[in-house]
Structures are given as C-alpha cells and as structure tokens.
Design a protein around this motif. Structure first.
Motif, PDB file in Angstrom:
ATOM      1  N   ALA A 146      -1.968   2.154   3.926  1.00 42.67           N
ATOM      2  CA  ALA A 146      -2.887   1.759   4.287  1.00 42.67           C
ATOM      3  C   ALA A 146      -3.203   2.164   5.686  1.00 42.67           C
ATOM      4  O   ALA A 146      -2.185   2.398   6.519  1.00 42.67           O
ATOM      5  CB  ALA A 146      -2.747   0.016   4.170  1.00 42.67           C
ATOM      6  N   ARG A 147      -4.576   2.231   5.928  1.00 44.55           N
ATOM      7  CA  ARG A 147      -4.826   2.438   7.433  1.00 44.55           C
ATOM      8  C   ARG A 147      -4.506   1.974   8.602  1.00 44.55           C
ATOM      9  O   ARG A 147      -3.999   2.605   9.506  1.00 44.55           O
ATOM     10  CB  ARG A 147      -6.467   2.951   7.407  1.00 44.55           C
ATOM     11  N   SER A 204       0.909  -1.170  -0.056  1.00 43.10           N
ATOM     12  CA  SER A 204      -0.094   0.035  -0.001  1.00 43.10           C
ATOM     13  C   SER A 204       0.771   1.217  -0.121  1.00 43.10           C
ATOM     14  O   SER A 204       0.412   2.375  -0.307  1.00 43.10           O
ATOM     15  CB  SER A 204      -0.798  -0.060   1.222  1.00 43.10           C
ATOM     16  N   MET A 205       2.157   1.252   0.446  1.00 47.02           N
ATOM     17  CA  MET A 205       2.839   2.362   0.508  1.00 47.02           C
ATOM     18  C   MET A 205       3.257   2.913  -0.780  1.00 47.02           C
ATOM     19  O   MET A 205       4.178   2.114  -1.715  1.00 47.02           O
ATOM     20  CB  MET A 205       3.976   2.086   1.335  1.00 47.02           C
ATOM     21  N   SER A 206       2.943   4.416  -1.062  1.00 47.70           N
ATOM     22  CA  SER A 206       3.697   4.960  -2.304  1.00 47.70           C
ATOM     23  C   SER A 206       3.912   6.369  -2.134  1.00 47.70           C
ATOM     24  O   SER A 206       3.129   7.023  -1.190  1.00 47.70           O
ATOM     25  CB  SER A 206       2.665   4.688  -3.508  1.00 47.70           C
ATOM     26  N   VAL A 207       4.820   6.853  -2.782  1.00 48.51           N
ATOM     27  CA  VAL A 207       5.067   8.416  -2.617  1.00 48.51           C
ATOM     28  C   VAL A 207       4.325   8.873  -3.922  1.00 48.51           C
ATOM     29  O   VAL A 207       4.513   8.757  -4.947  1.00 48.51           O
ATOM     30  CB  VAL A 207       6.511   8.676  -2.691  1.00 48.51           C
ATOM     31  N   LYS A 208       3.230   9.740  -3.624  1.00 45.70           N
ATOM     32  CA  LYS A 208       2.244  10.200  -4.664  1.00 45.70           C
ATOM     33  C   LYS A 208       2.761  11.442  -5.233  1.00 45.70           C
ATOM     34  O   LYS A 208       2.680  12.125  -6.334  1.00 45.70           O
ATOM     35  CB  LYS A 208       0.746  10.460  -4.237  1.00 45.70           C
ATOM     36  N   TYR A 209       3.435  12.512  -4.450  1.00 43.14           N
ATOM     37  CA  TYR A 209       4.030  13.607  -4.794  1.00 43.14           C
ATOM     38  C   TYR A 209       5.295  13.987  -3.916  1.00 43.14           C
ATOM     39  O   TYR A 209       5.266  13.751  -2.860  1.00 43.14           O
ATOM     40  CB  TYR A 209       2.671  14.896  -4.524  1.00 43.14           C
TER      41      TYR A 209
END
Length: 154
Positions: free
Chosen positions: A73-74, A55-60
């Motif tokens: 993820a929560r 679930s982990m990603s760097v979006k910006y």
C-alpha cells in the motif's frame, strides 16, 4: 469511491558469500514473503505488520536474475522498504536486498524489471566473454521473462 493505491518495489536479492561453501537456498515468492513478514515483525512490531499485512505481496520472482516485484500500500511502503533493507537472510542463506526501482504503477515496475533483466544478462555475457551476436539460452530467457512480467496484473 476511493481507489486503493499501491507502490511497487523492484528488488534484487544478491546472494552473499556464506562462510561455508554451501549454495544459497533456492527462493520463491512465498519464502521471500515469509522472510519479509518476519523482518517487519522484528523491526516494526505488530503495528508495523498490521499496517502492511493486508496489502503486501510478492507478485514476481525470477531465480535467474534474482529480482522480485513486491506490491504494498502507498501509505505504508516505507515500512516494507525499511524491513526489506534490514533483511539479512532468507531461510538460513544470506542475501543482500537492493531496491532497484520504486513506482506507483505496475507498468513502470514491469518496464524497469525488463530493463534490469537485459542489463543482468549483458553482465553474464560479458563475464563469459561471448560475442554480441552469439545465440544462447539467455535470449530465450529474456523473451519468456518479458512475457511473464508483462502478463502481471494489478
């Protein structure tokens, strides 16, 4: 049907002064993700990485203001937050991570990022002692970064 719920971390990566006079390594989302992955593995082991890996990603990431938005993820956001707090360097350069905001929706993370960008630009202008009506490249940066941040999708 169960909805996949996320947490969004707005993080400022403050470059720390190195012992030499070398400039910090220019960052991008992949380098931040790799450093965060290594921090999770070294501090929480394979179990920690297994819980946040999918679930982990760097979006910006903005190199001007050094802020990034990370999705996780929560259920396991505390592992990512802990690994981020324990992160000391990225590719040999020292950075101090500062979690600015945690939200449950991307919209609130976007609003916090835009607000933080305005504060950082105001600090830059105050350091340069420019008048408030002065037009500079930061005005263009604020417009383009706001459009980029608002364009992020979940």
């Amino acid at each position: 049907m169960v909805r996949f719920k996320n947490r969004w971390l707005l993080v400022e990566l403050i470059p720390a002064q190195n012992s030499g006079s070398q400039l910090p390594t220019p960052l991008d989302g992949q380098k931040i993700w790799a450093a965060l992955r290594q921090s999770v593995l070294s501090n929480f082991g394979d179990v920690g990485w297994g819980s946040v890996a999918s679930s982990m990603s760097v979006k910006y990431y903005s190199p001007t203001t050094n802020i990034c938005i990370i999705r996780v993820a929560r259920d396991h956001h505390r592992i990512a937050w802990g690994a981020l707090t324990l992160l000391t360097g990225i590719e040999g350069s020292r950075y101090i991570p500062n979690v600015i905001h945690l939200s449950g929706t991307i919209k609130h993370a976007q609003l916090a990022a835009i607000s933080h960008n305005r504060e950082v630009v105001a600090r830059y202008r105050a350091q340069a002692k420019t008048p408030s009506a002065y037009q500079d490249s930061y005005d263009e940066y604020l417009q383009t970064s706001s459009m980029e941040i608002e364009g992020l999708q979940d």
